[in-house]
Design a protein around this motif. Structure first.
Motif, PDB file in Angstrom:
ATOM      1  N   ASP A  58       0.851  -1.189   0.000  1.00 47.75           N
ATOM      2  CA  ASP A  58       0.000   0.000   0.000  1.00 47.75           C
ATOM      3  C   ASP A  58       0.887   1.239   0.000  1.00 47.75           C
ATOM      4  O   ASP A  58       1.747   1.401   0.876  1.00 47.75           O
ATOM      5  N   ASP A  71       1.083   5.306   0.247  1.00 51.93           N
ATOM      6  CA  ASP A  71       0.418   6.536   0.688  1.00 51.93           C
ATOM      7  C   ASP A  71       1.226   7.711   0.150  1.00 51.93           C
ATOM      8  O   ASP A  71       2.374   7.924   0.561  1.00 51.93           O
ATOM      9  N   LYS A  82      -3.973   5.100  -0.340  1.00 44.58           N
ATOM     10  CA  LYS A  82      -3.809   3.648  -0.334  1.00 44.58           C
ATOM     11  C   LYS A  82      -3.817   3.105  -1.757  1.00 44.58           C
ATOM     12  O   LYS A  82      -4.748   2.423  -2.179  1.00 44.58           O
ATOM     13  N   LYS A 100      -2.672   0.556  -4.446  1.00 47.18           N
ATOM     14  CA  LYS A 100      -2.262  -0.842  -4.416  1.00 47.18           C
ATOM     15  C   LYS A 100      -1.163  -1.086  -5.456  1.00 47.18           C
ATOM     16  O   LYS A 100      -1.348  -0.810  -6.641  1.00 47.18           O
TER      17      LYS A 100
END
Length: 431
Positions: A285, A287, A348, A350
């Motif tokens: 993930d 950020d 988030k 992916k």
């Protein structure tokens, strides 16, 4: 040493040491930082020292490390420093404790290369270069009588116990010495000398080897052609990566094959273990704005875009670079229009990771000579008089000065082990 019919032998046998005024002879295989430090330690004790390396010049990878300022070690308290080697690397922690960061800094100072502590706590030479330190170091070794033999590739042992070195345009050189220190490196950046070919040689000799793999390496991600062509090489700053509940803040760089950088390297061990355990891709993930929580980011994105492009809007409202926006659009080029959905996406993203980057691009390696294959003096249990040092041992560490510190410390330990085995006193100072 004298050469006859392609054979190089010591002036005496180790059994004659007590009754002879001729110093024992030690050969060092490898002219990287581990080999050079081991050579300095034994030569400072008065031993006849010969270094052999298959490259055309010593310290090639050391010089490459210096391009980033040569991060020698770190200034954090020793207990915290030792914890960086992890619970599985307790032997290395003990070794570093016997040659700690302050000893390494004193050694550099003694070579005329004083160090300083950067804002991150990392320790660098004041010159921020490896070449001045290496030049001073090689001169010291010359003054100590160390002989450097380049373009000699170590091939192991023959049936009589001689060590074999291949030479260009000459017969193989056969060597017997009173002790040998192997400092053959890992397998990252093979073009600089550490190609890992020694693993097969030692395994064939019955030495326990933990398989070598990349460490402090990037991760492989299948980017779109648009991202590769337009943004490979672009940095991502002030980001955070999360995997399995662990979050690391830092920076990364978009590469043609994935991501590289400090926050990626910090998750290497976890990523490697998960990939090996499941033999399937894992998902990280990303950020892009870890300094803003979801509500704060949503509020910034809730204002009108007017006629601004999405990239311009995100740059002005969130500080994201064009490269970060392009990555956020992967893989289909679209982003959510709803402010809350967009904020959640930016917090988030992916990233499917298929593997770590290959050895050739890794900063360092994991694996190597197993700890149970050596004794407390770093001597191979099945090869009396042969010691191991540096990255060829089974250990790994994060970037930040911990790698070079470990390399230097294991070299000093192996050299002292060789002196112990020969019954020779240690030098009062590594010089």
């Amino acid at each position: 040493m004298s050469e006859k019919n392609g054979e190089l032998t010591p002036a005496h046998s180790s059994k004659q040491t007590e009754n002879s005024h001729v110093a024992p002879t030690i050969i060092i295989v490898g002219a990287g930082p581990a080999g050079l430090m081991a050579a300095e330690t034994v030569a400072s004790a008065g031993l006849r020292t010969h270094i052999f390396d298959h490259m055309a010049a010593p310290g090639r990878k050391f010089l490459m490390a210096g391009r980033g300022g040569l991060n020698l070690t770190h200034s954090e308290p020793l207990p915290d420093f030792l914890n960086r080697y992890g619970p599985a690397n307790t032997p290395l922690s003990d070794i570093v404790e016997s040659f700690p960061p302050e000893a390494l800094r004193a050694w550099a100072e003694d070579l005329g290369q004083p160090t300083f502590v950067g804002t991150s706590g990392r320790v660098f030479p004041q010159t921020l270069k490896a070449s001045p330190l290496l030049r001073a170091w090689l001169q010291r070794l010359t003054d100590l009588g160390v002989e450097l033999n380049l373009r000699h590739r170590w091939l192991g042992w023959d049936d009589t116990g001689h060590q074999i070195f291949a030479r260009p345009d000459a017969d193989n050189l056969l060597i017997r010495a009173d002790a040998t220190i192997l400092a053959l490196g890992g397998a990252s950046w093979p073009r600089l000398g550490s190609d890992g070919t020694w693993t097969e040689t030692l395994a064939h000799a019955g030495i326990g080897i933990t398989p070598i793999g990349p460490f402090n390496a990037g991760v492989c991600i299948a980017w779109s052609k648009h991202l590769i062509d337009g943004f490979a090489g672009q940095p991502l700053k002030r980001i955070a990566l999360n995997y399995a509940g662990r979050t690391v803040r830092g920076e990364a760089v978009i590469t043609r094959t994935g991501l590289e950088g400090g926050c990626v390297y910090a998750l290497n061990e976890l990523i490697r273990d998960e990939l090996n355990a499941h033999h399937a891709p894992i998902v990280l993930d990303l950020d892009l704005r870890p300094d803003l929580d979801l509500q704060q980011l949503t509020e910034r994105l809730s204002t009108s875009r007017s006629r601004q492009s999405m990239a311009t809007f995100l740059r002005r409202k969130t500080g994201l670079t064009t490269a970060a926006v392009a990555l956020a659009r992967e893989p289909d080029g679209r982003l959510p229009e709803d402010p809350q959905e967009l904020a959640a996406h930016l917090k988030k993203i992916k990233l499917e990771v298929t593997e770590l980057s290959p050895l050739g691009r890794a900063i360092s390696t994991s694996g190597g000579v197993a700890w149970d294959a050596i004794d407390e003096n770093m001597m191979l249990r099945d090869r009396p008089g042969v010691f191991c040092a540096g990255e060829m041992l089974d250990w790994h560490a994060p970037t930040g000065g911990y790698l070079l510190q470990g390399v230097f410390a294991t070299a000093v330990k192996a050299a002292r082990g060789a002196l112990n085995w020969l019954g020779h006193p240690h030098p009062a100072k590594i010089k």
